[in-house]
Design a protein around this motif. Sequence first.
Motif, PDB file in Angstrom:
ATOM      1  N   SER A  16     -98.771 -52.014   9.342  1.00 29.62           N
ATOM      2  CA  SER A  16     -97.670 -51.568   8.487  1.00 29.62           C
ATOM      3  C   SER A  16     -97.289 -50.121   8.756  1.00 29.62           C
ATOM      4  O   SER A  16     -96.226 -49.660   8.330  1.00 29.62           O
ATOM      5  CB  SER A  16     -98.072 -51.712   7.019  1.00 29.62           C
ATOM      6  OG  SER A  16     -99.132 -50.810   6.717  1.00 29.62           O
ATOM      7  N   ASP A  42     -90.913 -55.171   9.148  1.00 26.36           N
ATOM      8  CA  ASP A  42     -89.922 -54.397   8.381  1.00 26.36           C
ATOM      9  C   ASP A  42     -89.330 -55.324   7.332  1.00 26.36           C
ATOM     10  O   ASP A  42     -88.527 -56.203   7.635  1.00 26.36           O
ATOM     11  CB  ASP A  42     -88.828 -53.872   9.317  1.00 26.36           C
ATOM     12  CG  ASP A  42     -87.651 -53.279   8.549  1.00 26.36           C
ATOM     13  OD1 ASP A  42     -87.828 -52.905   7.372  1.00 26.36           O
ATOM     14  OD2 ASP A  42     -86.548 -53.204   9.140  1.00 26.36           O
ATOM     15  N   HIS A  43     -89.757 -55.141   6.055  1.00 28.99           N
ATOM     16  CA  HIS A  43     -89.276 -56.006   4.986  1.00 28.99           C
ATOM     17  C   HIS A  43     -87.801 -55.793   4.657  1.00 28.99           C
ATOM     18  O   HIS A  43     -87.164 -56.644   4.030  1.00 28.99           O
ATOM     19  CB  HIS A  43     -90.095 -55.761   3.706  1.00 28.99           C
ATOM     20  CG  HIS A  43     -91.514 -56.210   3.802  1.00 28.99           C
ATOM     21  ND1 HIS A  43     -92.531 -55.358   4.149  1.00 28.99           N
ATOM     22  CD2 HIS A  43     -92.080 -57.432   3.622  1.00 28.99           C
ATOM     23  CE1 HIS A  43     -93.671 -56.023   4.152  1.00 28.99           C
ATOM     24  NE2 HIS A  43     -93.430 -57.281   3.847  1.00 28.99           N
ATOM     25  N   ARG A  46     -86.231 -51.150   1.709  1.00 30.79           N
ATOM     26  CA  ARG A  46     -85.811 -49.770   1.494  1.00 30.79           C
ATOM     27  C   ARG A  46     -84.889 -49.350   2.630  1.00 30.79           C
ATOM     28  O   ARG A  46     -85.070 -49.793   3.765  1.00 30.79           O
ATOM     29  CB  ARG A  46     -87.036 -48.835   1.428  1.00 30.79           C
ATOM     30  CG  ARG A  46     -87.931 -49.080   0.230  1.00 30.79           C
ATOM     31  CD  ARG A  46     -89.108 -48.105   0.213  1.00 30.79           C
ATOM     32  NE  ARG A  46     -90.072 -48.382   1.273  1.00 30.79           N
ATOM     33  CZ  ARG A  46     -90.314 -47.579   2.300  1.00 30.79           C
ATOM     34  NH1 ARG A  46     -89.668 -46.429   2.429  1.00 30.79           N
ATOM     35  NH2 ARG A  46     -91.207 -47.918   3.222  1.00 30.79           N
ATOM     36  N   SER A  49     -86.625 -48.238   5.861  1.00 28.52           N
ATOM     37  CA  SER A  49     -87.732 -49.038   6.409  1.00 28.52           C
ATOM     38  C   SER A  49     -87.563 -49.334   7.894  1.00 28.52           C
ATOM     39  O   SER A  49     -88.544 -49.340   8.641  1.00 28.52           O
ATOM     40  CB  SER A  49     -87.877 -50.337   5.625  1.00 28.52           C
ATOM     41  OG  SER A  49     -86.728 -51.160   5.774  1.00 28.52           O
ATOM     42  N   GLU A  52     -88.574 -46.324   9.837  1.00 28.99           N
ATOM     43  CA  GLU A  52     -90.028 -46.154   9.763  1.00 28.99           C
ATOM     44  C   GLU A  52     -90.744 -47.121  10.709  1.00 28.99           C
ATOM     45  O   GLU A  52     -91.682 -46.733  11.406  1.00 28.99           O
ATOM     46  CB  GLU A  52     -90.507 -46.377   8.332  1.00 28.99           C
ATOM     47  CG  GLU A  52     -90.119 -45.261   7.381  1.00 28.99           C
ATOM     48  CD  GLU A  52     -90.553 -45.558   5.954  1.00 28.99           C
ATOM     49  OE1 GLU A  52     -91.015 -46.682   5.683  1.00 28.99           O
ATOM     50  OE2 GLU A  52     -90.405 -44.660   5.104  1.00 28.99           O
ATOM     51  N   ASP A 170     -95.770 -45.907   1.936  1.00 20.71           N
ATOM     52  CA  ASP A 170     -94.795 -46.753   1.252  1.00 20.71           C
ATOM     53  C   ASP A 170     -94.851 -46.417  -0.241  1.00 20.71           C
ATOM     54  O   ASP A 170     -95.869 -46.639  -0.898  1.00 20.71           O
ATOM     55  CB  ASP A 170     -95.145 -48.230   1.475  1.00 20.71           C
ATOM     56  CG  ASP A 170     -94.117 -49.175   0.868  1.00 20.71           C
ATOM     57  OD1 ASP A 170     -93.278 -48.720   0.075  1.00 20.71           O
ATOM     58  OD2 ASP A 170     -94.166 -50.374   1.177  1.00 20.71           O
TER      59      ASP A 170
END
Length: 383
Positions: A16, A42-43, A46, A49, A52, A170
């Motif tokens: 993650s 990467d969900h 946000r 994200s 990131e 996170d």
Amino acid sequence: MAPLGPFVFPIAIACSGGPDSLALTWLAHRWAGGRVMALIVDHGLRPESAAEAAGVAAQLAEHGIAARVLALSLPGGAGLQERARAARRAALLEACHAAGAVHLLLGHHARDQAETIAFRALRGSGARGLAGMAPLSVAAEALLLRPLLDVPQARLFATCAAAGLRPVTDPSNADPRFARARLRQVGGLEALLAAAPAFAARRAREEAAVLARAATCLRLLPEGCAFLDHAALGRDATARALLAALVRMVGGRPHAPSSNAVARLLAAGQGSLGGCVWRGGWLAREAAAQTIPARPGALWDGRFRLPRDPSLEDGQVAALGPAAAARMRARHRHLPSLALAALPVLRGGDAMLAKAAHLPYRETLCAGLSAARFTPLGGPLAG
């Protein structure tokens, strides 16, 4: 890693970008001589994200570690964290399958284990739940390994610092709207770890007893149904545990039904539970009303993994149904009618385009779902 082997390379690592998974990735990379692949999910929950995730991949590349970003798109709404965890697991396992990686490392550490035990205790879990997360668990696509369950989180922070790794934080991990985040604020949870080994040993004994009993009374078919010999099954605690696991598997559910419900079903010797019907020794899934687009690799009805065949995308997958099952029954007497009706078929509009999974039958010359595999959502019988 030694107790979790033997190993097949490459090994996949769920990374993650946090200190725990980042440390695990670096350690595994060194241990495996570079034969690893980091999977970064990467969900999309946000705005930052995606950047990131790309930054984590770039940072790993600086250390010679291969990485792949898996982008998800989750709608908002209730149960977001639970849905995100399920989607993340599915994406990771699908990536393992695509890459031929049969081992997936997860970065859960001692604090995570303590929080899991506390969370389950608050929910009223029994001895099996209080054993915490297992170091090794089984999914259809890969073995899930947790080699850091006895490692304090502080050591993983130190590992990142020593390796020059820059973890990503996170903010949702500390968001008090989520129960696990509130639990993280509680001190002294590590004391719970002292009880976990005893519960884990008990869970291992119970699973061994279940498998031994299954060998004497169970016939489990790849069509997603089972036949149980009533007399050999018995009515003791092992019989209840075996029946609960079977209802979970055949019903395509993530969790087994309650022990009280299973005890009532066992005492009756027949009945319905968890979307299943137990009758005449056969335990079979009731034909589901679920219809989904025929996406390659999709999981239908929590039970069958569709083939990874792009040609399936033009149809929909649904249950065969009682009427079609009745027409086929004479040629497939090894299956009860209920199980036959619950098998998946590929349909286009109102016409059946393909044969049911595992059955030597087709109504047209179109490619079928015979390669669909019974891979129940909740995993195997034990382990």
